[in-house]
Design an enzyme around this catalytic site. Structure first.
Site: not given
Ligand code: 0R9
Length: 633
Positions: A426, A499, A501, A503
Site C-alpha cells: 500500500e 497498514d 488501519d 484504509d
C-alpha cells in the site's frame, strides 16, 4: 527415526477413548473450526427434531464460564431402558460412539450436520457436560465428565405434562482444543443460515460472557425467499419478487430462490441437508446449466436475442444472487474441505427440474424475464468490449519492452517460481521502504497508489483496463477469467502488505475480492497471503522491538524489564528498511496469513457491504469494525 508398529502395539480403541485420542477424525480439527463444530453438532440434533416436525424453538447461550447451553422444545431425548444395553437411552446416546453417527437413523428422514457424529463426541471432548430432559411430566438429569457419566440418570423434579424438551450444557475440554473461546459472529452467522433454511424455526442466541453481553433472535417464515432478499440487502435488485420453486424428483427435494441485482458479480450459495457447500458441486452445476439454457431459449423465442447471438453462463449469471437448498438421502461430499457435492446423478435431476420450473416462471412473469434478459445482454456487450480492451493491453505490453512488466514493479532476480514472492504494498512510500529492505533475489515489490478500483461496481472491461489492476495482473502473469493459466504464474506467493488501519483493511478487502472474482484458482491453490504487521513498538534505550499480540507485549515487557516506551504501531511507513525486513518480510521472522476460500468469501461480502448502495448497513459495519480494523491484521 521411523517408528514401526507391530500387531502387539495396535490396541483397538474402544468407545469415546478413540474420540479423545483422535479428535480431528470426528470433528475435523481441534482449532477454532472444531470448537465451533461442537456447538453445531448439538444444535443439529435440535434441528433434526425440527425437521421431524416436533420442535420450533432453540435457545443457545454462551455462559459466563465459557460453557454453552443448547435447549430445544422437541420431544426430549428418550429415557426408557435400552433393550440391549439395559441402560436409559439418554445415557447410551451421550456415552456411546455409534457407527454412522446417529443412534437411531430411522428417526430422521434427512439428517443435517457436517460430520454427523452425534452428541457422544461432544461429550467425550467436554470437560463437563449436563443433559436435562423434560418428558412425561418429569425432569431427568445426568452429568458427565470427558464422556463418562458422573452418576445414573435421575429424576430431579416434576414438570407440567405439556412440557417437553432437551437441554444440553457443555464445557469444551481445554486439554483437547487449542482455543476454547467461542466467536459470537461465527455462531450467529451459522444460526441465521439454519433459520433461513428451516422456515419457521426460531433460534434465540445469547452471549453472557463478561464485557461481551449480546444477543440475537433468528426466525424467517419466508425461508429461502427471505434468504435471497437478505443476501441482496446491500445491492439494488432489478426485480422485487424473487424467482422461487420447490420440487421433488427421484427422492431429491430442491428449493431454489433467485434474485438479480444491478451488481456485476454472481453470488450462488448451495446447501445440502443444511450444510453450506462452499465448494459447490453437482447441484450448483445443474442449476447453472438450466439457467443458461432457459434464458437463451426465452431470449431467442421472444426475439430479444438476435440470430446467432448466444449468452454464455457468465452473461446470464451477472448480478445473480441465488440459493439452492437440497435435501437428499446419501450425500457424497468431496473437495478440500468436504463441502462439494459429488453425487453425479444430482446434476441431471436438478437440470431437468430447474429447466421446467424456470421456463414456467419466465412465461408467467414477462416483466421480470425482460429485466433479466436485458441485464444478460448488456453483460454480453460488456464481455465483447472487455475482449477488445484485453487485446489492446496485450498489444501494448508486447510492444512496451521490458518483458511487458509494469514500470512500478521492482522485480526479483530469480525466475524460479517456487522461490519467488510478490509483495503488493500500500502506497509509494511503504513501497520504497520495502524495496530497500527486501531480498532482491526472491522478493518483488509492486506498490499500489491509492485505492484499487472497486471491482463490484465496475464492469469487467473497466476493471481490467484500470492501471492499478492491469499492473497487478501483468505482474502476476496468469491472466484472468477464461484466459487464466496457472502455469504462467510468476510468483509462488502473492503477499498483500497494508497498514493495520481502516484504509489498509479496505485495500486488503478490495484485493482479496479482485483475486476471488478474477483469479480464484490463486486462492484455491494457496498462493495468496496477507502479511501480518506488528501491533506495538517497544523502545528501550535506542533499541526498538516489535510485537504482534497483546500477550506477546506483556511477555516482552517482562523480559526486557526496566523503563520501556510502548507505542501502538501505526503504519508501515513508521519503519525503516531494516525494521520492515525483520518484522514483515524476513521469511524466518515474519508472520503470514494464508488466505482461504472462506476468507475470500468473507471479504467479498464485506466488500459488497462497503461498496454497495445500502448506506445503513455500511455505516453499521464501519462502526462495528472501526476498532477491530485497528487491531486485526
Ligand atoms: C439440546 C440439544 N438437543 C438434543 O440433543 C436432542 C436430541 C433429541 C432427540 C429426540 C428429541 N429431541 C432431541 N433433542 C428424539 C426423540 C424421539 C425420537 N427421536 C428423537 C422420541 O421421543 O421418540 N434424539 C436424538 C437422538 C435420539 N433422540 C434417539 F432417537 F437416538 F434416541
Amino acid at each position: 527415526m521411523v517408528t514401526k508398529y507391530s500387531a502387539k502395539d495396535i490396541r483397538v480403541l474402544e468407545g469415546l477413548e478413540a474420540v479423545r485420542k483422535r479428535p480431528g477424525m470426528y470433528i475435523g480439527s481441534t482449532d477454532r473450526y472444531g470448537l465451533h463444530h461442537m456447538v453445531y453438532e448439538v444444535v443439529d440434533n435440535s434441528v433434526d427434531e425440527h425437521m421431524a416436525g416436533v420442535c420450533n424453538n432453540i435457545k443457545v447461550v454462551i455462559n459466563k464460564d465459557g460453557s454453552v447451553t443448547v435447549e430445544d422444545d422437541g420431544r426430549g431425548m428418550p429415557v426408557d431402558i435400552h433393550p440391549v444395553y439395559k441402560r436409559p437411552a439418554m445415557e447410551i446416546i451421550v456415552t456411546k460412539l455409534h457407527a454412522g453417527g446417529k443412534f437411531d437413523n430411522k428417526a430422521y428422514a434427512v439428517s443435517g450436520g457436517l460430520h454427523g457424529v452425534g452428541i457422544s463426541v461432544v461429550s467425550a471432548l467436554s470437560k463437563e457436560m449436563r443433559v436435562e430432559v423434560v418428558r412425561d411430566g418429569k425432569i431427568y438429569l445426568q452429568s458427565y465428565s470427558r464422556g463418562k457419566p458422573k452418576s445414573d440418570v435421575k429424576v430431579v423434579g416434576k414438570a407440567d405434562s405439556s412440557k417437553h424438551g432437551t437441554k444440553v450444557t457443555f464445557l469444551p475440554d481445554d486439554e483437547i482444543f487449542s482455543t476454547v473461546d467461542f466467536d459470537y459472529k461465527t455462531l450467529a452467522t451459522r444460526f441465521r443460515e439454519i433459520c433461513f433454511l428451516n422456515a419457521g424455526l426460531k433460534i434465540v442466541f445469547k452471549d453472557l460472557r463478561g464485557g461481551k453481553e449480546r444477543g440475537d433472535s433468528f426466525c424467517y417464515n419466508g425461508g429461502l425467499l427471505e434468504f435471497v432478499k437478505w443476501l441482496n440487502k446491500t445491492r439494488k435488485p432489478i426485480h422485487s419478487k424473487p424467482i422461487y420453486f420447490k420440487r421433488e424428483e427421484s427422492g431429491v427435494v430442491a428449493e431454489v430462490a433467485i434474485q438479480y441485482s444491478d451488481s456485476f458479480n454472481e453470488h450462488i450459495q448451495g446447501f445440502v441437508n443444511t450444510i453450506n457447500t462452499v465448494e459447490g458441486g453437482t447441484h450448483v452445476a445443474g442449476l447453472k446449466s438450466a439457467l443458461t439454457r432457459v434464458i437463451n431459449d426465452y431470449g431467442t423465442r421472444r426475439g430479444i436475442l438476435k440470430k446467432g447471438q448466444k449468452l454464455t453462463g457468465d452473461d446470464v449469471r451477472e448480478g445473480i444472487t441465488a440459493v439452492i437448498s437440497l435435501k437428499l438421502k446419501n450425500p457424497q461430499f468431496e473437495g478440500q474441505t468436504k463441502t462439494k457435492l459429488g453425487n453425479g446423478e444430482v446434476k441431471g435431476i436438478i437440470d431437468s427440474m430447474a429447466t421446467s420450473a424456470l421456463t414456467d416462471f419466465l412465461e408467467e412473469n414477462p416483466s421480470i424475464a425482460k429485466a433479466i434478459l436485458s441485464k444478460a445482454v448488456s453483460a454480453l456487450k460488456a464481455r465483447e468490449a472487455a475482449k477488445k480492451a484485453k487485446e489492446l493491453v496485450r498489444r501494448k505490453t508486447a510492444l512496451g519492452g521490458g518483458g511487458g512488466l509494469p514500470g512500478k514493479l521492482a522485480d526479483c532476480s530469480s525466475r524460479k517460481m517456487e522461490l519467488t514472492e510478490l509483495y503488493v504494498v500500500e502506497g509509494d512510500s511503504a513501497g520504497g521502504t520495502a524495496k530497500g529492505g527486501r531480498d532482491r533475489e526472491t522478493q518483488a515489490i509492486l506498490p499500489l497508489r491509492g485505492k484499487v478500483l472497486n471491482v463490484e461496481k465496475s464492469n469487467p472491461a473497466k476493471a481490467l483496463s484500470s492501471e492499478q489492476i492491469s499492473n497487478l495482473i501483468t505482474a502476476i502473469g496468469t491472466g484472468v477469467g477464461d484466459s487464466f493459466d496457472i502455469s504462467k504464474l510468476r510468483y509462488s506467493k502473492i503477499i498483500i502488505m497494508t497498514d493495520a488501519d481502516v484504509d489498509g483493511q479496505h485495500i486488503k478487502t478490495l484485493l482479496l475480492t479482485l483475486f476471488y472474482r478474477y483469479m480464484p484458482q490463486l486462492i484455491e491453490e494457496g498462493h495468496v497471503f496477507v502479511a501480518v504487521a506488528p501491533l506495538y513498538k517497544i523502545r528501550k534505550g535506542s533499541k526498538d522491538y516489535y510485537v504482534y499480540t497483546n500477550d506477546e507485549l506483556k511477555k516482552k515487557l517482562k523480559e526486557l524489564g526496566g523503563k520501556c516506551e510502548v507505542s501502538r504501531f501505526k503504519g508501515l511507513g513508521e519503519m525503516n528498511d531494516e525494521q520492515l525486513w525483520e518484522t514483515t518480510m524476513n521469511p524466518k521472522t515474519r508472520r503470514l496469513k494464508q488466505i482461504t476460500v472462506e476468507d475470500a468469501v468473507e471479504a467479498d461480502e464485506t466488500f459488497s457491504l462497503l461498496m454497495g448502495d445500502a448506506v445503513a448497513p455500511r455505516r453499521q459495519f464501519i462502526e462495528e469494525n472501526a476498532e477491530a480494523a485497528e487491531v486485526d491484521l
